[in-house]
Design a protein around this motif. Structure first.
Motif, PDB file in Angstrom:
ATOM      1  N   PRO A 134       0.803  -1.235   0.000  1.00  0.00           N
ATOM      2  CA  PRO A 134       0.000   0.000   0.000  1.00  0.00           C
ATOM      3  C   PRO A 134       0.832   1.278   0.000  1.00  0.00           C
ATOM      4  CG  PRO A 134      -0.148  -1.107   2.136  1.00  0.00           C
ATOM      5  CD  PRO A 134       0.561  -2.039   1.197  1.00  0.00           C
ATOM      6  N   ASP A 135       2.056   1.231   0.506  1.00  0.00           N
ATOM      7  CA  ASP A 135       2.875   2.443   0.552  1.00  0.00           C
ATOM      8  C   ASP A 135       3.268   2.951  -0.833  1.00  0.00           C
ATOM      9  OD1 ASP A 135       2.680   2.534   3.290  1.00  0.00           O
ATOM     10  OD2 ASP A 135       4.655   1.657   3.652  1.00  0.00           O
ATOM     11  N   LEU A 136       3.239   2.088  -1.833  1.00  0.00           N
ATOM     12  CA  LEU A 136       3.517   2.533  -3.195  1.00  0.00           C
ATOM     13  C   LEU A 136       2.332   3.312  -3.757  1.00  0.00           C
ATOM     14  CD1 LEU A 136       5.401   2.522  -5.688  1.00  0.00           C
ATOM     15  CD2 LEU A 136       4.254   0.422  -6.395  1.00  0.00           C
ATOM     16  N   LEU A 137       1.150   2.990  -3.299  1.00  0.00           N
ATOM     17  CA  LEU A 137      -0.074   3.528  -3.889  1.00  0.00           C
ATOM     18  C   LEU A 137      -0.486   4.888  -3.335  1.00  0.00           C
ATOM     19  CD1 LEU A 137      -2.035   0.158  -3.968  1.00  0.00           C
ATOM     20  CD2 LEU A 137      -0.697   1.212  -5.813  1.00  0.00           C
ATOM     21  N   VAL A 138       0.309   5.475  -2.462  1.00  0.00           N
ATOM     22  CA  VAL A 138      -0.022   6.783  -1.880  1.00  0.00           C
ATOM     23  C   VAL A 138       0.392   7.939  -2.781  1.00  0.00           C
ATOM     24  CG1 VAL A 138       0.103   5.884   0.478  1.00  0.00           C
ATOM     25  CG2 VAL A 138       2.113   6.972  -0.527  1.00  0.00           C
ATOM     26  N   HIS A 139       1.175   7.681  -3.792  1.00  0.00           N
ATOM     27  CA  HIS A 139       1.666   8.713  -4.702  1.00  0.00           C
ATOM     28  C   HIS A 139       0.716   8.875  -5.887  1.00  0.00           C
ATOM     29  CE1 HIS A 139       5.347   8.511  -2.397  1.00  0.00           C
ATOM     30  NE2 HIS A 139       5.289   7.196  -2.532  1.00  0.00           N
ATOM     31  N   PRO A 140       0.620  10.080  -6.457  1.00  0.00           N
ATOM     32  CA  PRO A 140      -0.268  10.266  -7.605  1.00  0.00           C
ATOM     33  C   PRO A 140       0.191   9.515  -8.858  1.00  0.00           C
ATOM     34  CG  PRO A 140       0.814  12.350  -7.009  1.00  0.00           C
ATOM     35  CD  PRO A 140       1.210  11.328  -5.992  1.00  0.00           C
ATOM     36  N   GLU A 141       1.516   9.300  -8.968  1.00  0.00           N
ATOM     37  CA  GLU A 141       2.070   8.558 -10.101  1.00  0.00           C
ATOM     38  C   GLU A 141       3.059   7.536  -9.586  1.00  0.00           C
ATOM     39  OE1 GLU A 141       2.668  10.993 -14.204  1.00  0.00           O
ATOM     40  OE2 GLU A 141       4.003  11.575 -12.587  1.00  0.00           O
ATOM     41  N   LEU A 142       3.185   6.433 -10.311  1.00  0.00           N
ATOM     42  CA  LEU A 142       4.258   5.486 -10.031  1.00  0.00           C
ATOM     43  C   LEU A 142       5.082   5.307 -11.293  1.00  0.00           C
ATOM     44  CD1 LEU A 142       3.323   2.335 -11.109  1.00  0.00           C
ATOM     45  CD2 LEU A 142       1.745   2.746  -9.259  1.00  0.00           C
ATOM     46  N   TYR A 143       6.339   4.913 -11.096  1.00  0.00           N
ATOM     47  CA  TYR A 143       7.313   4.813 -12.178  1.00  0.00           C
ATOM     48  C   TYR A 143       7.882   3.403 -12.232  1.00  0.00           C
ATOM     49  CZ  TYR A 143       7.359   9.924 -12.095  1.00  0.00           C
ATOM     50  OH  TYR A 143       6.993  11.243 -12.149  1.00  0.00           O
ATOM     51  N   PHE A 144       8.105   2.907 -13.442  1.00  0.00           N
ATOM     52  CA  PHE A 144       8.692   1.578 -13.593  1.00  0.00           C
ATOM     53  C   PHE A 144       9.261   1.418 -14.988  1.00  0.00           C
ATOM     54  CE2 PHE A 144       4.169   1.460 -14.453  1.00  0.00           C
ATOM     55  CZ  PHE A 144       4.071   0.796 -15.664  1.00  0.00           C
ATOM     56  N   ASN A 145      10.272   0.525 -15.102  1.00  0.00           N
ATOM     57  CA  ASN A 145      10.795   0.168 -16.421  1.00  0.00           C
ATOM     58  C   ASN A 145       9.688  -0.557 -17.173  1.00  0.00           C
ATOM     59  OD1 ASN A 145      13.286   1.282 -15.973  1.00  0.00           O
ATOM     60  ND2 ASN A 145      14.429  -0.603 -16.294  1.00  0.00           N
ATOM     61  N   ALA A 146       9.559  -0.257 -18.437  1.00  0.00           N
ATOM     62  CA  ALA A 146       8.441  -0.743 -19.234  1.00  0.00           C
ATOM     63  C   ALA A 146       8.831  -1.945 -20.088  1.00  0.00           C
ATOM     64  CB  ALA A 146       7.902   0.382 -20.099  1.00  0.00           C
ATOM     65  N   ALA A 147       9.285  -3.028 -19.443  1.00  0.00           N
ATOM     66  CA  ALA A 147       9.711  -4.251 -20.127  1.00  0.00           C
ATOM     67  C   ALA A 147      10.920  -3.991 -21.017  1.00  0.00           C
ATOM     68  CB  ALA A 147       8.575  -4.889 -20.923  1.00  0.00           C
ATOM     69  N   ARG A 148      11.581  -2.860 -20.795  1.00  0.00           N
ATOM     70  CA  ARG A 148      12.784  -2.467 -21.531  1.00  0.00           C
ATOM     71  C   ARG A 148      13.699  -1.731 -20.564  1.00  0.00           C
ATOM     72  NH1 ARG A 148      11.432  -0.437 -27.430  1.00  0.00           N
ATOM     73  NH2 ARG A 148      13.403   0.602 -27.013  1.00  0.00           N
ATOM     74  N   LEU A 149      14.985  -1.879 -20.741  1.00  0.00           N
ATOM     75  CA  LEU A 149      15.934  -1.171 -19.890  1.00  0.00           C
ATOM     76  C   LEU A 149      16.055   0.304 -20.263  1.00  0.00           C
ATOM     77  CD1 LEU A 149      18.793  -3.809 -19.596  1.00  0.00           C
ATOM     78  CD2 LEU A 149      17.203  -3.092 -17.797  1.00  0.00           C
ATOM     79  N   ASP A 150      15.677   0.660 -21.478  1.00  0.00           N
ATOM     80  CA  ASP A 150      15.856   2.033 -21.951  1.00  0.00           C
ATOM     81  C   ASP A 150      14.568   2.839 -21.997  1.00  0.00           C
ATOM     82  OD1 ASP A 150      14.636   0.699 -24.036  1.00  0.00           O
ATOM     83  OD2 ASP A 150      15.995   1.448 -25.581  1.00  0.00           O
ATOM     84  N   ARG A 151      13.513   2.320 -21.421  1.00  0.00           N
ATOM     85  CA  ARG A 151      12.230   3.007 -21.478  1.00  0.00           C
ATOM     86  C   ARG A 151      11.451   2.728 -20.203  1.00  0.00           C
ATOM     87  NH1 ARG A 151       9.725   2.625 -27.249  1.00  0.00           N
ATOM     88  NH2 ARG A 151      11.659   3.705 -27.664  1.00  0.00           N
TER      89      ARG A 151
END
Length: 174
Positions: A134-151
Motif C-alpha cells: 500500500p505504501d507505493l499507492l499513496v503517490h499520484p504517479e508510479l514509475y517503472f521500467n516498461a519491459a525495456r531497460l531504456d524506457r
C-alpha cells in the motif's frame, strides 16, 4: 539486465512484445501515462535518478515462489516501493506457506515476459498473483521500467489500480 549477448539489441531493450502489450492496454483503457526514454538501466536507484522520481515512487517488481505444503507452489509478483525491500516472510504468511524464495531468474523472466530489471507491475501470466504494498499507492504517479531497460513509464496510480486490480497487502520492509 544480462549482457551476455553484447552487441545484440534484445538484452538492452527487453521484450518488445510485452512492452507493446502494456502500451496497448494503457491506451485502450485511457490511462494517464508518459513514456520516458533514458540510458539502459535496470537498478531501481540508478533508473530513478535518470527518470527524476523519488525511490518511494518507483515500483520495484520481484517474483517470489511460495511453497504451500509439499506439492503446491504459487508465484507472486510482489511490487514494493523502490526504497523498500520485499518482506518474504509476509508473503509466505499471506499464503500459509511452508517456504518462500525469490524465483530463479529464468522462471521470473518467463513469467514476466521480460528480463530482470524490466519486470512490469502487471501480471500478464495467469500463473502470477499480483500483490502491491500500500505504501507505493499513496503517490499520484508510479514509475517503472516498461519491459525495456531504456524506457520507463510514469503512470497514474489511480489508473494503475483500476487496470491491474492488484491485491493490496503490506509486503515491504525497510
Amino acid at each position: 539486465m544480462t549482457t551476455d549477448a553484447v552487441g545484440t539489441e534484445e538484452p538492452l531493450t527487453g521484450t518488445t512484445d510485452t512492452y507493446e502489450k502494456l502500451i496497448a492496454l494503457l491506451e485502450e483503457r485511457g490511462a494517464a501515462h508518459r513514456v520516458l526514454e533514458h540510458a539502459p538501466e535496470g537498478a531501481t536507484e540508478a533508473v530513478s535518478a535518470l527518470r527524476g522520481n523519488t525511490l518511494a515512487q518507483a515500483a520495484k517488481c520481484i517474483i517470489a515462489m511460495v511453497k504451500i505444503g509439499k506439492k503446491e507452489k504459487r508465484f507472486v509478483l510482489a511490487v514494493v516501493p523502490g526504497d523498500r525491500r520485499i518482506d518474504l516472510a509476509a508473503v509466505k504468511a499471506l499464503y500459509g506457506g511452508t517456504y518462500v524464495s525469490f524465483a530463479s531468474p529464468e522462471i521470473a523472466e518467463d513469467l514476466a515476459g521480460s528480463p530482470s530489471g524490466t519486470i512490469l507491475p502487471f501480471a500478464f501470466d495467469e500463473r502470477l498473483e499480483l500483490i502491491v504494498d500500500p505504501d507505493l499507492l499513496v503517490h499520484p504517479e508510479l514509475y517503472f521500467n516498461a519491459a525495456r531497460l531504456d524506457r520507463s513509464l510514469a503512470l497514474s496510480t489511480e489508473d494503475y489500480r483500476a487496470i491491474a486490480e492488484p491485491r493490496v497487502e503490506r509486503i515491504s520492509t525497510v
